[in-house]
Design an enzyme around this catalytic site. Sequence first.
Site, PDB file in Angstrom:
ATOM      1  N   CYS A 155      17.080  85.201  37.754  1.00 11.73           N
ATOM      2  CA  CYS A 155      16.358  86.359  38.288  1.00 11.73           C
ATOM      3  C   CYS A 155      16.683  87.689  37.599  1.00 11.73           C
ATOM      4  CB  CYS A 155      16.544  86.465  39.795  1.00 11.73           C
ATOM      5  SG  CYS A 155      18.234  86.409  40.398  1.00 11.73           S
TER       6      CYS A 155
ATOM      7  N   ARG B 169      26.843  88.838  26.816  1.00 14.36           N
ATOM      8  CA  ARG B 169      26.392  87.487  26.488  1.00 14.36           C
ATOM      9  C   ARG B 169      26.905  86.504  27.532  1.00 14.36           C
ATOM     10  NH1 ARG B 169      27.238  87.522  21.162  1.00 14.36           N
ATOM     11  NH2 ARG B 169      29.059  86.151  21.066  1.00 14.36           N
ATOM     12  N   SER B 170      26.920  86.948  28.782  1.00 15.61           N
ATOM     13  CA  SER B 170      27.326  86.057  29.865  1.00 15.61           C
ATOM     14  C   SER B 170      26.281  84.970  30.057  1.00 15.61           C
ATOM     15  CB  SER B 170      27.479  86.851  31.170  1.00 15.61           C
ATOM     16  OG  SER B 170      26.202  87.276  31.640  1.00 15.61           O
TER      17      SER B 170
ATOM     18  N   ASP C 263      29.187  90.572  22.278  1.00 16.77           N
ATOM     19  CA  ASP C 263      30.196  90.454  23.317  1.00 16.77           C
ATOM     20  C   ASP C 263      31.562  90.523  22.651  1.00 16.77           C
ATOM     21  OD1 ASP C 263      30.749  87.937  22.278  1.00 16.77           O
ATOM     22  OD2 ASP C 263      30.602  86.895  24.195  1.00 16.77           O
ATOM     23  N   ILE C 264      32.609  90.238  23.396  1.00 13.19           N
ATOM     24  CA  ILE C 264      33.959  90.400  22.843  1.00 13.19           C
ATOM     25  C   ILE C 264      34.235  89.445  21.691  1.00 13.19           C
ATOM     26  CG2 ILE C 264      34.941  91.340  24.960  1.00 13.19           C
ATOM     27  CD1 ILE C 264      36.062  88.552  25.574  1.00 13.19           C
TER      28      ILE C 264
ATOM     29  N   PHE D 245      21.982  97.329  33.133  1.00  7.65           N
ATOM     30  CA  PHE D 245      22.069  96.508  34.342  1.00  7.65           C
ATOM     31  C   PHE D 245      23.498  96.385  34.847  1.00  7.65           C
ATOM     32  CE2 PHE D 245      22.447  93.239  31.002  1.00  7.65           C
ATOM     33  CZ  PHE D 245      23.482  92.449  31.472  1.00  7.65           C
TER      34      PHE D 245
END
Length: 314
Positions: free
Chosen positions: A154, A186-187, A209-210, A270
């Site tokens: 979502c 980039r989760s 990301d990291i 977000f």
Amino acid sequence: MDPHHIPPSPGARTASVLDPTAVAETFRSGIRAELAALPEPLVLVGVLAADHGPSYTYAEYTRKACEDVGVRFEIRHATRLDAEEAIRAANEDARVHGMMVYYPIFGTEQDVYLRDSVDPAKDIEGLHTFWARCLYQNQRFLDEAKTRKAILPCTPLAILKLVEAAGFFGEGERPLEGRRVCIFNRSEVVGRPLASMMAHDGAHVTSFDIDGPLLFVPSASGDSHEVRETTVDRATALRQADVVVTGVPSRSFPVVQGAEIREGALCINFSTFKNFSDDIQSKASVFVPRVGPMTVTMAIRNSLRLYKNTHPGG
């Protein structure tokens, strides 16, 4: 005047601010009509097992959003050790049509296990690995007749709808064809799915990301996407990006400055933290400071799709 945009003050040179609440309302009107046509009320459950302030806030916001469109929403409280049992009970409850679980609960890989404990047919957040496989393979329907739609997570879906509302979609099957996107996150919940979805729609996406950057691009066959190693740096990616999306949950993140971005870019945040500097609106054409109202609306929209998948003709 477009009701989704808050115009700049006279004499000021600043981006339009896209109000996610106003955009969400354009979807909720359609959702209300679809709900009214169902043979029974839609019942959703929120499992709240996290001692985490934002989770309580999000649960309450979900409750209000559901009430607004006519969905019955129930918050079920549990301890983190009882969360799996609460999820199992909602899975087995025939009265419940959909479920949302508020994370983090453990804040570890155990949360991944809990996400996969939710019945995919009730997973309105689209976080189960069943839905992830559909997304990454760009499988948009569950059957050959194309009557049962796959759902998308979502928050990434909410962001895509905001990109469209901001006027950054083109025509055709790949509405982001030719667009360059830069995403800081980039989760598996938001950043990676979003990069893949945008690549499916034709964009070239640099994901940070990291662990460094990766490039998500449309596949040559046109039916999916490819992920490539890249050495591009932050400055280059931001300078080229038509769309910049940030979701870094840390105060130590070096916020994106107005001087770093391309003139006229769309900037979307977000994260619950501020990821853009105050001067970003002097360079961007559209700024979206939050996406929460759209996330909840897309979850309710997903619940309708899941209901129709399991209740043909309903």
